[in-house]
Design a protein around this motif. Sequence first.
Motif, PDB file in Angstrom:
ATOM      1  N   ASP A  31     -19.481  66.022 105.992  1.00 50.11           N
ATOM      2  CA  ASP A  31     -20.482  65.048 105.575  1.00 50.11           C
ATOM      3  C   ASP A  31     -20.606  63.899 106.575  1.00 50.11           C
ATOM      4  N   GLN A  59     -23.277  67.861 103.341  1.00 50.85           N
ATOM      5  CA  GLN A  59     -23.496  67.492 101.939  1.00 50.85           C
ATOM      6  C   GLN A  59     -22.415  68.042 101.013  1.00 50.85           C
ATOM      7  N   HIS A  60     -22.813  68.816 100.009  1.00 51.56           N
ATOM      8  CA  HIS A  60     -21.873  69.343  99.020  1.00 51.56           C
ATOM      9  C   HIS A  60     -21.626  70.839  99.246  1.00 51.56           C
ATOM     10  N   TRP A  84     -15.592  69.125 102.220  1.00 53.04           N
ATOM     11  CA  TRP A  84     -16.637  68.777 101.258  1.00 53.04           C
ATOM     12  C   TRP A  84     -15.962  67.967 100.171  1.00 53.04           C
ATOM     13  N   TRP A  87     -19.941  64.409  98.230  1.00 47.93           N
ATOM     14  CA  TRP A  87     -21.220  64.731  97.599  1.00 47.93           C
ATOM     15  C   TRP A  87     -21.001  65.505  96.302  1.00 47.93           C
ATOM     16  N   ARG A 102     -27.833  57.625  93.130  1.00 44.71           N
ATOM     17  CA  ARG A 102     -26.456  57.618  92.626  1.00 44.71           C
ATOM     18  C   ARG A 102     -26.344  56.739  91.381  1.00 44.71           C
ATOM     19  N   THR A 110     -22.529  66.199  90.476  1.00 38.06           N
ATOM     20  CA  THR A 110     -23.118  67.306  91.242  1.00 38.06           C
ATOM     21  C   THR A 110     -22.390  68.611  90.946  1.00 38.06           C
TER      22      THR A 110
END
Length: 217
Positions: A31, A59-60, A84, A87, A102, A110
Amino acid sequence: MNKYLLVSFLIFLVFLSAFSIRKPAILIIGDSISIGYTPFVKKHFEGKAIITHNPGNAQHTGTGLDKIEEWLGDEDWDIIQFNWGLWDLAYRHPDAKAYGNRDKINGTVTYSVAEYAANLDSLITSIKSKTDAKLIFVTTSYVPGEEAGRITSDVKNYNKAAKLVMKKHGVEVNDIYKKSVKIHQKYGVGNDDVHYTADGYEKLSKLISSYLEKELK
């Protein structure tokens, strides 16, 4: 071939061999935190290894599952370092005004801890099917208390779950969490932001570079 030409030819071969030695190739997937420290890692390994970061923000884990084959490409990687988490554990709500929607009060996470672990399991399985590179997982870094969409205590739960997945697959773990807390307290952007100043990213990069240095040996 006279003696002079022979010596010159041998010297040429020595130089050719020296310049053709392949440098280790290291892929960093992660990230914005990894995006911040990667330039310092590249500088550290200049002339010793080729450091590449995946395009953009990883990201995730859901993004990872969608893009991992693209990021791996056809390169013969020696080491793949990945992380990870930030995210994955973020809470978001469509009406939230904070950047990225957020909202840890009204939002939805998420990925739950269990979903995060399952996604990591799938990601490692996918990576191992494509490459024989050594894999290194970097734990999720510190979340300050006033961050709009993340809960500080969640990080330990997500890291704990990730470590169990890494143990299952025999993946090494560079656990930077505790040190990231101290670095953020001094070099973080603020108590409402997970990011770091340039000095903070440089400090984090030393945790990364020293671990990679050990693995290259």
